[in-house]
Design a protein around this motif. Structure first.
Motif, PDB file in Angstrom:
ATOM      1  N   GLN A  42       0.845  -1.208   0.000  1.00  0.00           N
ATOM      2  CA  GLN A  42       0.000   0.000   0.000  1.00  0.00           C
ATOM      3  C   GLN A  42       0.875   1.251   0.000  1.00  0.00           C
ATOM      4  O   GLN A  42       0.692   2.161  -0.818  1.00  0.00           O
ATOM      5  CB  GLN A  42      -0.913  -0.010   1.228  1.00  0.00           C
ATOM      6  CG  GLN A  42      -1.965   1.090   1.232  1.00  0.00           C
ATOM      7  CD  GLN A  42      -3.142   0.784   0.317  1.00  0.00           C
ATOM      8  OE1 GLN A  42      -3.631  -0.338   0.298  1.00  0.00           O
ATOM      9  NE2 GLN A  42      -3.581   1.777  -0.436  1.00  0.00           N
ATOM     10  N   SER A  43       1.868   1.288   0.896  1.00  0.00           N
ATOM     11  CA  SER A  43       2.773   2.445   0.952  1.00  0.00           C
ATOM     12  C   SER A  43       3.605   2.548  -0.313  1.00  0.00           C
ATOM     13  O   SER A  43       3.943   3.647  -0.764  1.00  0.00           O
ATOM     14  CB  SER A  43       3.683   2.334   2.179  1.00  0.00           C
ATOM     15  OG  SER A  43       2.940   2.427   3.373  1.00  0.00           O
ATOM     16  N   PHE A  44       3.951   1.387  -0.892  1.00  0.00           N
ATOM     17  CA  PHE A  44       4.743   1.372  -2.118  1.00  0.00           C
ATOM     18  C   PHE A  44       4.051   2.162  -3.228  1.00  0.00           C
ATOM     19  O   PHE A  44       4.643   3.026  -3.869  1.00  0.00           O
ATOM     20  CB  PHE A  44       4.966  -0.083  -2.542  1.00  0.00           C
ATOM     21  CG  PHE A  44       5.678  -0.266  -3.859  1.00  0.00           C
ATOM     22  CD1 PHE A  44       6.903   0.320  -4.111  1.00  0.00           C
ATOM     23  CD2 PHE A  44       5.102  -1.041  -4.861  1.00  0.00           C
ATOM     24  CE1 PHE A  44       7.553   0.134  -5.321  1.00  0.00           C
ATOM     25  CE2 PHE A  44       5.730  -1.229  -6.070  1.00  0.00           C
ATOM     26  CZ  PHE A  44       6.972  -0.630  -6.301  1.00  0.00           C
ATOM     27  N   PHE A  45       2.777   1.890  -3.432  1.00  0.00           N
ATOM     28  CA  PHE A  45       2.045   2.600  -4.486  1.00  0.00           C
ATOM     29  C   PHE A  45       1.794   4.060  -4.106  1.00  0.00           C
ATOM     30  O   PHE A  45       1.777   4.931  -4.977  1.00  0.00           O
ATOM     31  CB  PHE A  45       0.738   1.869  -4.805  1.00  0.00           C
ATOM     32  CG  PHE A  45       0.931   0.664  -5.687  1.00  0.00           C
ATOM     33  CD1 PHE A  45       0.907   0.793  -7.069  1.00  0.00           C
ATOM     34  CD2 PHE A  45       1.168  -0.593  -5.139  1.00  0.00           C
ATOM     35  CE1 PHE A  45       1.099  -0.307  -7.893  1.00  0.00           C
ATOM     36  CE2 PHE A  45       1.360  -1.697  -5.947  1.00  0.00           C
ATOM     37  CZ  PHE A  45       1.330  -1.559  -7.328  1.00  0.00           C
ATOM     38  N   GLU A  46       1.599   4.335  -2.819  1.00  0.00           N
ATOM     39  CA  GLU A  46       1.423   5.721  -2.388  1.00  0.00           C
ATOM     40  C   GLU A  46       2.691   6.533  -2.661  1.00  0.00           C
ATOM     41  O   GLU A  46       2.629   7.677  -3.111  1.00  0.00           O
ATOM     42  CB  GLU A  46       1.088   5.761  -0.899  1.00  0.00           C
ATOM     43  CG  GLU A  46      -0.319   5.287  -0.574  1.00  0.00           C
ATOM     44  CD  GLU A  46      -0.589   5.226   0.920  1.00  0.00           C
ATOM     45  OE1 GLU A  46       0.319   5.623   1.703  1.00  0.00           O
ATOM     46  OE2 GLU A  46      -1.685   4.787   1.319  1.00  0.00           O
ATOM     47  N   LEU A  47       3.864   5.941  -2.395  1.00  0.00           N
ATOM     48  CA  LEU A  47       5.132   6.642  -2.642  1.00  0.00           C
ATOM     49  C   LEU A  47       5.361   6.893  -4.125  1.00  0.00           C
ATOM     50  O   LEU A  47       6.028   7.850  -4.519  1.00  0.00           O
ATOM     51  CB  LEU A  47       6.300   5.832  -2.070  1.00  0.00           C
ATOM     52  CG  LEU A  47       6.387   5.799  -0.533  1.00  0.00           C
ATOM     53  CD1 LEU A  47       7.382   4.736  -0.082  1.00  0.00           C
ATOM     54  CD2 LEU A  47       6.785   7.156   0.008  1.00  0.00           C
ATOM     55  N   LEU A  48       4.804   6.020  -4.963  1.00  0.00           N
ATOM     56  CA  LEU A  48       4.914   6.191  -6.421  1.00  0.00           C
ATOM     57  C   LEU A  48       3.817   7.115  -6.962  1.00  0.00           C
ATOM     58  O   LEU A  48       3.771   7.370  -8.167  1.00  0.00           O
ATOM     59  CB  LEU A  48       4.810   4.833  -7.116  1.00  0.00           C
ATOM     60  CG  LEU A  48       5.954   3.851  -6.886  1.00  0.00           C
ATOM     61  CD1 LEU A  48       5.644   2.518  -7.533  1.00  0.00           C
ATOM     62  CD2 LEU A  48       7.265   4.401  -7.411  1.00  0.00           C
ATOM     63  N   ASN A  49       2.946   7.582  -6.055  1.00  0.00           N
ATOM     64  CA  ASN A  49       1.805   8.431  -6.469  1.00  0.00           C
ATOM     65  C   ASN A  49       0.943   7.745  -7.520  1.00  0.00           C
ATOM     66  O   ASN A  49       0.519   8.353  -8.501  1.00  0.00           O
ATOM     67  CB  ASN A  49       2.300   9.781  -6.999  1.00  0.00           C
ATOM     68  CG  ASN A  49       2.917  10.620  -5.909  1.00  0.00           C
ATOM     69  OD1 ASN A  49       2.393  10.679  -4.793  1.00  0.00           O
ATOM     70  ND2 ASN A  49       4.033  11.267  -6.209  1.00  0.00           N
ATOM     71  N   GLN A  50       0.696   6.445  -7.295  1.00  0.00           N
ATOM     72  CA  GLN A  50      -0.124   5.671  -8.227  1.00  0.00           C
ATOM     73  C   GLN A  50      -1.250   4.983  -7.461  1.00  0.00           C
ATOM     74  O   GLN A  50      -1.077   4.622  -6.292  1.00  0.00           O
ATOM     75  CB  GLN A  50       0.734   4.626  -8.952  1.00  0.00           C
ATOM     76  CG  GLN A  50       1.776   5.243  -9.891  1.00  0.00           C
ATOM     77  CD  GLN A  50       2.513   4.191 -10.689  1.00  0.00           C
ATOM     78  OE1 GLN A  50       2.273   2.999 -10.523  1.00  0.00           O
ATOM     79  NE2 GLN A  50       3.407   4.639 -11.545  1.00  0.00           N
ATOM     80  N   PRO A  51      -2.400   4.809  -8.106  1.00  0.00           N
ATOM     81  CA  PRO A  51      -3.523   4.142  -7.425  1.00  0.00           C
ATOM     82  C   PRO A  51      -3.204   2.676  -7.151  1.00  0.00           C
ATOM     83  O   PRO A  51      -2.499   2.025  -7.941  1.00  0.00           O
ATOM     84  CB  PRO A  51      -4.672   4.271  -8.439  1.00  0.00           C
ATOM     85  CG  PRO A  51      -4.002   4.468  -9.765  1.00  0.00           C
ATOM     86  CD  PRO A  51      -2.726   5.213  -9.492  1.00  0.00           C
ATOM     87  N   TYR A  52      -3.710   2.188  -6.048  1.00  0.00           N
ATOM     88  CA  TYR A  52      -3.480   0.787  -5.692  1.00  0.00           C
ATOM     89  C   TYR A  52      -4.314  -0.102  -6.612  1.00  0.00           C
ATOM     90  O   TYR A  52      -5.518   0.134  -6.800  1.00  0.00           O
ATOM     91  CB  TYR A  52      -3.878   0.553  -4.238  1.00  0.00           C
ATOM     92  CG  TYR A  52      -3.353  -0.730  -3.664  1.00  0.00           C
ATOM     93  CD1 TYR A  52      -2.018  -0.834  -3.270  1.00  0.00           C
ATOM     94  CD2 TYR A  52      -4.186  -1.839  -3.507  1.00  0.00           C
ATOM     95  CE1 TYR A  52      -1.530  -2.007  -2.731  1.00  0.00           C
ATOM     96  CE2 TYR A  52      -3.698  -3.026  -2.970  1.00  0.00           C
ATOM     97  CZ  TYR A  52      -2.372  -3.108  -2.589  1.00  0.00           C
ATOM     98  OH  TYR A  52      -1.877  -4.279  -2.062  1.00  0.00           O
ATOM     99  N   PRO A  53      -3.704  -1.128  -7.225  1.00  0.00           N
ATOM    100  CA  PRO A  53      -4.442  -1.995  -8.152  1.00  0.00           C
ATOM    101  C   PRO A  53      -5.652  -2.643  -7.480  1.00  0.00           C
ATOM    102  O   PRO A  53      -5.625  -2.977  -6.292  1.00  0.00           O
ATOM    103  CB  PRO A  53      -3.405  -3.045  -8.555  1.00  0.00           C
ATOM    104  CG  PRO A  53      -2.082  -2.373  -8.340  1.00  0.00           C
ATOM    105  CD  PRO A  53      -2.267  -1.485  -7.158  1.00  0.00           C
ATOM    106  N   THR A  54      -6.689  -2.822  -8.245  1.00  0.00           N
ATOM    107  CA  THR A  54      -7.914  -3.420  -7.701  1.00  0.00           C
ATOM    108  C   THR A  54      -7.759  -4.915  -7.485  1.00  0.00           C
ATOM    109  O   THR A  54      -8.478  -5.507  -6.679  1.00  0.00           O
ATOM    110  CB  THR A  54      -9.098  -3.174  -8.651  1.00  0.00           C
ATOM    111  OG1 THR A  54      -8.735  -3.657  -9.968  1.00  0.00           O
ATOM    112  CG2 THR A  54      -9.416  -1.686  -8.726  1.00  0.00           C
ATOM    113  N   GLU A  55      -6.815  -5.539  -8.197  1.00  0.00           N
ATOM    114  CA  GLU A  55      -6.592  -6.974  -8.051  1.00  0.00           C
ATOM    115  C   GLU A  55      -5.160  -7.246  -7.584  1.00  0.00           C
ATOM    116  O   GLU A  55      -4.237  -6.512  -7.912  1.00  0.00           O
ATOM    117  CB  GLU A  55      -6.852  -7.697  -9.376  1.00  0.00           C
ATOM    118  CG  GLU A  55      -8.298  -7.593  -9.840  1.00  0.00           C
ATOM    119  CD  GLU A  55      -8.542  -8.397 -11.117  1.00  0.00           C
ATOM    120  OE1 GLU A  55      -7.586  -9.044 -11.591  1.00  0.00           O
ATOM    121  OE2 GLU A  55      -9.682  -8.373 -11.603  1.00  0.00           O
ATOM    122  N   GLN A  56      -5.013  -8.337  -6.840  1.00  0.00           N
ATOM    123  CA  GLN A  56      -3.708  -8.710  -6.299  1.00  0.00           C
ATOM    124  C   GLN A  56      -2.676  -8.952  -7.404  1.00  0.00           C
ATOM    125  O   GLN A  56      -1.484  -8.661  -7.243  1.00  0.00           O
ATOM    126  CB  GLN A  56      -3.860  -9.966  -5.429  1.00  0.00           C
ATOM    127  CG  GLN A  56      -2.696 -10.239  -4.499  1.00  0.00           C
ATOM    128  CD  GLN A  56      -2.975 -11.442  -3.619  1.00  0.00           C
ATOM    129  OE1 GLN A  56      -2.962 -12.587  -4.078  1.00  0.00           O
ATOM    130  NE2 GLN A  56      -3.255 -11.187  -2.341  1.00  0.00           N
TER     131      GLN A  56
END
Length: 328
Positions: free
Chosen positions: A153-167
């Motif tokens: 979750q933090s990984f995608f936040e740091l990249l300023n990208q939405p968290y994928p809907t699927e694993q």
């Protein structure tokens, strides 16, 4: 060039230049990535051309260098208006190989030529192998295990990208960034993935010992320890918290500014942030049993990391060779 650097060395050599010294410089420059040794130019600013009579037969000189050191060096004669200049173009050593002369693996340190440390040689000889960061920290994992152990979750936040809907979208990005790899036995988290994104570094044997440690002392010596804390999160996901924790432990000074009394930290946050980032990134991960460390005293802060610098200390200002680029 405004100054000498890792890949450029000037020598006056008005009349001659010692052949053994020449061979040693060729080896040292090759070990540092190659470069140029220029004869006939003053090695002190403003470095005018003074001319050199050394090595009048450049073809014979190139042949002698090859016989002495075992690799080819281009020797070029330049007829400058202010005098003859001899330029030696020295290639970089091959990957995983260090050159030596008379059994000495040489490097430069300021004006001196010194033997390379065991630490540096070990690093060179291991270049053909996967680095510590590329090795597997934990394997045989399911997709759910990967998401459970890493703070995706933090990984995608740091990249300023939405968290994928699927694993599967999460795993695809981790695989693309080479933080995780996939095999017949499932997923494997690499050391670099664990080091950056671990929810708890201590989940990964061998990586947990790389956690940053912060020690706070009550005075100007190590006599009385107030607190001693070792971080638990990966470097990327825990960096903001590390900076804030260190800032919260720094001594404060009272200053008067525009007639207003203010509390000012011993060191500005921008300095702490920069130094902590450098300490984490530029450590030598091949060394075991040691980690980046912050020591807060009443009058100063000391930040250290494992390993010797790969740039000689007296070339810190003009040296650009860095360590652990991908981690940075």
């Amino acid at each position: 060039m405004p100054s000498e650097n890792q890949h450029l060395e000037f020598k006056e050599a008005k009349k001659q230049f010692d052949s053994r010294k020449l061979y040693r410089y060729c080896v040292a420059l090759a070990n540092e990535g190659g470069g140029f040794l220029v004869l006939g130019i003053a090695d002190k600013p403003p470095r005018p051309v003074v001319g050199s009579n050394a090595f009048p037969n450049t073809v014979a000189t190139a042949s002698k260098i090859f016989t002495a050191v075992g690799f080819r060096v281009e020797v070029i004669e330049v007829n400058h208006p202010d005098g003859r200049v001899v330029v030696l173009q020295i290639p970089s050593r091959p990957k995983g190989t260090a050159y030596h002369y008379d059994g000495a693996y040489l490097m430069r340190s300021g004006e001196e030529l010194i033997p390379m440390s065991e630490d540096q040689l070990r690093k060179i000889f291991a270049e053909g192998q996967p680095s510590w960061l590329e090795q597997v920290a934990l394997q045989g994992l399911s997709a759910q295990d990967v998401v459970q152990f890493l703070d995706t979750q933090s990984f995608f936040e740091l990249l300023n990208q939405p968290y994928p809907t699927e694993q599967s979208g999460v795993l695809e990005r981790l695989l693309a960034e080479r933080l995780v790899q996939q095999s017949d036995t499932g997923y494997a988290i690499l050391n670099i993935g664990a080091l950056l994104l671990a929810k708890s570094l201590h989940t990964f044997e061998g990586v947990g010992r790389k956690a940053a440690r912060v020690v706070v002392y009550s005075g100007e010596s190590k006599m009385d320890t107030l607190s001693d804390l070792t971080g638990g999160k990966g470097y990327a996901v825990g960096f903001r918290g590390l900076v804030q924790y260190v800032m919260g432990r720094l001594p404060q000074n009272e200053v008067i500014e525009d007639a207003i009394r203010k509390e000012v930290k011993l060191v500005p946050e921008v300095v702490i942030r920069e130094l902590l980032a450098n300490a984490l990134i530029h450590q030598d991960f091949e060394l075991t049993g040691t980690s980046p460390m912050v020591e807060v005293y009443a009058d100063r802060v000391e930040i250290s990391n494992p390993g010797e610098p790969i740039v000689p200390v007296d070339r810190f200002i003009d040296g650009y060779q860095s360590r652990n680029e991908r981690l940075a």
